[in-house]
Design a protein around this motif. Structure first.
Motif, PDB file in Angstrom:
ATOM      1  N   ASN A 100      57.929  55.912  41.856  1.00  0.00           N
ATOM      2  CA  ASN A 100      56.347  55.410  41.467  1.00  0.00           C
ATOM      3  C   ASN A 100      55.535  56.678  41.196  1.00  0.00           C
ATOM      4  O   ASN A 100      54.398  56.855  40.447  1.00  0.00           O
ATOM      5  N   LYS A 134      52.045  55.168  39.216  1.00  0.00           N
ATOM      6  CA  LYS A 134      52.254  55.034  37.746  1.00  0.00           C
ATOM      7  C   LYS A 134      50.588  54.476  37.196  1.00  0.00           C
ATOM      8  O   LYS A 134      50.515  54.178  36.190  1.00  0.00           O
ATOM      9  N   TRP A 135      49.852  54.322  38.167  1.00  0.00           N
ATOM     10  CA  TRP A 135      48.414  53.792  37.707  1.00  0.00           C
ATOM     11  C   TRP A 135      47.320  54.813  37.463  1.00  0.00           C
ATOM     12  O   TRP A 135      46.492  54.798  36.593  1.00  0.00           O
ATOM     13  N   ASN A 154      45.795  53.773  34.417  1.00  0.00           N
ATOM     14  CA  ASN A 154      46.798  52.920  33.556  1.00  0.00           C
ATOM     15  C   ASN A 154      46.503  51.372  34.318  1.00  0.00           C
ATOM     16  O   ASN A 154      46.926  51.258  35.531  1.00  0.00           O
ATOM     17  N   LEU A 155      45.790  50.393  33.877  1.00  0.00           N
ATOM     18  CA  LEU A 155      45.635  49.156  34.256  1.00  0.00           C
ATOM     19  C   LEU A 155      46.635  48.393  33.514  1.00  0.00           C
ATOM     20  O   LEU A 155      47.391  48.625  32.712  1.00  0.00           O
ATOM     21  N   PHE A 156      46.651  47.107  33.925  1.00  0.00           N
ATOM     22  CA  PHE A 156      47.858  46.190  33.452  1.00  0.00           C
ATOM     23  C   PHE A 156      48.155  46.381  32.009  1.00  0.00           C
ATOM     24  O   PHE A 156      49.077  46.719  31.369  1.00  0.00           O
ATOM     25  N   LEU A 157      47.157  46.080  31.141  1.00  0.00           N
ATOM     26  CA  LEU A 157      47.273  46.111  29.796  1.00  0.00           C
ATOM     27  C   LEU A 157      46.361  47.025  29.003  1.00  0.00           C
ATOM     28  O   LEU A 157      46.165  47.190  27.861  1.00  0.00           O
ATOM     29  N   GLN A 159      44.861  51.426  29.119  1.00  0.00           N
ATOM     30  CA  GLN A 159      44.842  52.588  29.654  1.00  0.00           C
ATOM     31  C   GLN A 159      43.572  53.440  29.026  1.00  0.00           C
ATOM     32  O   GLN A 159      43.175  53.279  28.107  1.00  0.00           O
ATOM     33  N   SER A 189      50.768  48.172  27.217  1.00  0.00           N
ATOM     34  CA  SER A 189      51.480  48.555  28.475  1.00  0.00           C
ATOM     35  C   SER A 189      52.540  49.642  28.370  1.00  0.00           C
ATOM     36  O   SER A 189      53.281  49.414  27.440  1.00  0.00           O
ATOM     37  N   LEU A 191      53.782  50.666  31.373  1.00  0.00           N
ATOM     38  CA  LEU A 191      54.621  50.376  32.597  1.00  0.00           C
ATOM     39  C   LEU A 191      56.036  49.623  32.286  1.00  0.00           C
ATOM     40  O   LEU A 191      56.362  49.022  31.452  1.00  0.00           O
TER      41      LEU A 191
END
Length: 191
Positions: A100, A134-135, A154-157, A159, A189, A191
């Protein structure tokens, strides 16, 4: 390894304008067509060649890259211009990471043989990036001899990224700097 073909086109003028002679400056400002072109437009076909080696480990990654710009060109050496000058670049990246988190170090050396007679600080690019869970990411480096900074979320969908760097427009650092602020938004994404 990759090869990119390209078509080059450029024009150069044979005129020089004495900036202390006000009449020649005014004439050039009034009629740009008064500047005669050289023996036609310079045109050429060329290709850039590059390679990237990527060595991945459990907690250590290494990247080595090299490029040759204008490796193949149809311009003869007696009519060559900066448009078709061949030059070499190299880069090295090292990443220490867990699943991570990570820290990445990068160094680029542009125009290794100094074909454009630039100051060393305009040829060397250095950077470090820290990634947390990773965020969240933070970066700092040196660009054209000046410090640069950046951050990203970096949010779910989505950046979001913000960068601050200085570009030197003259040959020597410290002569004609331009501070640049960049904000980016990406939907998708990584991720």
């Amino acid at each position: 390894m990759g090869i990119t073909g390209k078509y080059l086109k450029g024009t150069e003028t044979l005129n020089s304008i004495d900036v202390t002679d006000e009449s020649s400056v005014e004439k050039a400002e009034e009629d740009l067509s008064s500047l005669s072109l050289s023996e036609g437009d310079k045109q050429a076909l060329s290709a850039d060649v590059g390679t990237l080696m990527f060595f991945r480990g459990n907690s250590l990654d290494l990247r080595i890259a090299a490029t040759v710009t204008n490796a193949f060109s149809t311009v003869s050496t007696e009519t060559a211009s900066p448009l078709s000058t061949q030059f070499y670049n190299a880069g090295l990246g090292l990443t220490i990471h867990s699943d991570n988190h990570g820290i990445h170090f990068a160094a680029d050396y542009r125009d290794i043989t100094n074909e454009f007679d630039q100051n060393l600080w305009k040829q060397i690019y250095l950077g470090t990036r820290i990634t947390i869970s990773k965020w969240l990411g933070f970066a700092t480096g040196i660009f054209h001899g000046y410090p640069s900074y950046g951050a990203e979320i970096n949010l779910f969908l989505m950046q979001f990224a913000f960068t601050v760097y200085t570009e030197e427009l003259s040959e020597l650092p410290g002569t004609d700097p331009r501070r640049i602020y960049a904000l980016s938004f990406v939907l998708g994404s990584y991720l």
